[in-house]
Structures are given as C-alpha cells and as structure tokens.
Design a protein around this motif. Structure first.
Motif, PDB file in Angstrom:
ATOM      1  N   MET A 102      27.897   8.411  13.466  1.00 50.38           N
ATOM      2  CA  MET A 102      27.230   7.153  13.273  1.00 50.38           C
ATOM      3  C   MET A 102      28.083   6.168  12.460  1.00 50.38           C
ATOM      4  O   MET A 102      28.062   4.990  12.707  1.00 50.38           O
ATOM      5  CB  MET A 102      25.890   7.406  12.591  1.00 50.38           C
ATOM      6  CG  MET A 102      25.054   6.171  12.474  1.00 50.38           C
ATOM      7  SD  MET A 102      24.615   5.510  14.055  1.00 50.38           S
ATOM      8  CE  MET A 102      22.896   5.356  13.887  1.00 50.38           C
ATOM      9  N   PRO A 157      24.309  12.351  21.844  1.00 55.46           N
ATOM     10  CA  PRO A 157      24.661  11.197  21.004  1.00 55.46           C
ATOM     11  C   PRO A 157      26.174  10.978  20.909  1.00 55.46           C
ATOM     12  O   PRO A 157      26.651   9.841  20.919  1.00 55.46           O
ATOM     13  CB  PRO A 157      24.081  11.536  19.632  1.00 55.46           C
ATOM     14  CG  PRO A 157      23.053  12.557  19.885  1.00 55.46           C
ATOM     15  CD  PRO A 157      23.478  13.299  21.119  1.00 55.46           C
ATOM     16  N   THR A 214      27.383  16.361  15.308  1.00 56.70           N
ATOM     17  CA  THR A 214      26.673  15.489  16.234  1.00 56.70           C
ATOM     18  C   THR A 214      26.426  16.222  17.545  1.00 56.70           C
ATOM     19  O   THR A 214      27.341  16.803  18.114  1.00 56.70           O
ATOM     20  CB  THR A 214      27.495  14.209  16.499  1.00 56.70           C
ATOM     21  OG1 THR A 214      27.867  13.636  15.256  1.00 56.70           O
ATOM     22  CG2 THR A 214      26.699  13.202  17.296  1.00 56.70           C
ATOM     23  N   TYR A 239      28.253   7.619  21.817  1.00 58.69           N
ATOM     24  CA  TYR A 239      29.187   6.948  20.889  1.00 58.69           C
ATOM     25  C   TYR A 239      30.533   6.741  21.555  1.00 58.69           C
ATOM     26  O   TYR A 239      31.156   5.687  21.417  1.00 58.69           O
ATOM     27  CB  TYR A 239      29.404   7.781  19.620  1.00 58.69           C
ATOM     28  CG  TYR A 239      28.203   7.955  18.738  1.00 58.69           C
ATOM     29  CD1 TYR A 239      27.171   7.031  18.703  1.00 58.69           C
ATOM     30  CD2 TYR A 239      28.100   9.072  17.925  1.00 58.69           C
ATOM     31  CE1 TYR A 239      26.067   7.217  17.895  1.00 58.69           C
ATOM     32  CE2 TYR A 239      27.005   9.273  17.101  1.00 58.69           C
ATOM     33  CZ  TYR A 239      25.996   8.341  17.095  1.00 58.69           C
ATOM     34  OH  TYR A 239      24.924   8.533  16.280  1.00 58.69           O
TER      35      TYR A 239
END
Length: 135
Positions: free
Chosen positions: A1, A129, A125, A133
């Motif tokens: 993130m 996701p 992760t 990304y």
C-alpha cells in the motif's frame, strides 16, 4: 500500500508545483505521474537492499531461479535505473516499458509468496491486491 500512496502523493504534489510555477517539465499530469512513479520505484528499490526486507525478498524468489540474492540485487538496481529513466523525458517511454517488463518478470515471486510464507519478513500482501498494485 505504501508504494501506491507514494505514487499518488508525489504525482499530486509534482502536478501542483507544475501548475503553480508553470515549469514545462512538470506542467502536465503525464509528467507529474512520471515523477510519482519514479519516487515509487526508488522507494521499492531501496527495500531490495535493506537487510530485513532483502531477506524476505530472497525468500520469495521461486526455487527454480538460481542465485536468489543476486536476482534481488539486480532487480533493485533495475528499478533504480528505471526510476531515473522516468525522470528524463527522452527516455521516459523506454523506461516505462522496461519497468513494465520487469514487473512481469518479478510476478512469479508474488505468486510463490502467496502460496506459502517462507520467511517472517517476506511480503504479506495477498496475491489479488498485489496484482492490482502492479497493474
């Protein structure tokens, strides 16, 4: 993130500076985004050389790939080179293509990491996701 946050914040700040100063090198969203991407790749490349994170990256290199420590070092250096290339308008497109190919080449490590946690410092992760990304 964190890489996504760096991308968004640096792109927005660069665009704001370009808009307020009129500097032609950053006076558009594509140019500002190139700076955001460069910051993001520089940040992620540094993690290839920080001992604790490096150990986690080495642990997620699929076993069929020889010399995982070398692979992690090379990918870190390539990310730095790509980040620099994004900052130079004449090399921006080539750098973007090369970084895209690098992300594709590194994707098997993401798949391998999603299958099993082999090291406590490996990226945590989940695959979906992480795929988003990278896209």
């Amino acid at each position: 993130m964190a890489p996504l946050i760096v991308l968004i914040v640096i792109s927005a700040l660069t665009r704001l500076v370009g808009w307020t100063t009129g500097l032609p090198v950053i006076n558009s969203w594509p140019s500002a985004t190139a700076y955001g991407l460069a910051a993001m790749f520089l940040m992620t490349s540094i993690t290839h050389f920080v001992p604790r994170r490096r150990a986690g990256f080495i642990a997620i290199v699929p076993p069929v790939i020889p010399a995982p420590a070398l692979v992690v070092s090379v990918t870190g250096v390539l990310e730095i080179a790509g980040a620099i290339g994004l900052l130079i308008p004449q090399t921006r497109v080539l750098a973007a293509v090369c970084l895209g190919l690098l992300l594709i080449a590194m994707f098997p490590a993401d798949i391998y990491a999603a299958g099993a946690r082999r090291h406590p410092d490996a990226p945590h992760t989940a695959l979906l996701p992480r795929t988003i990304y990278q896209l």
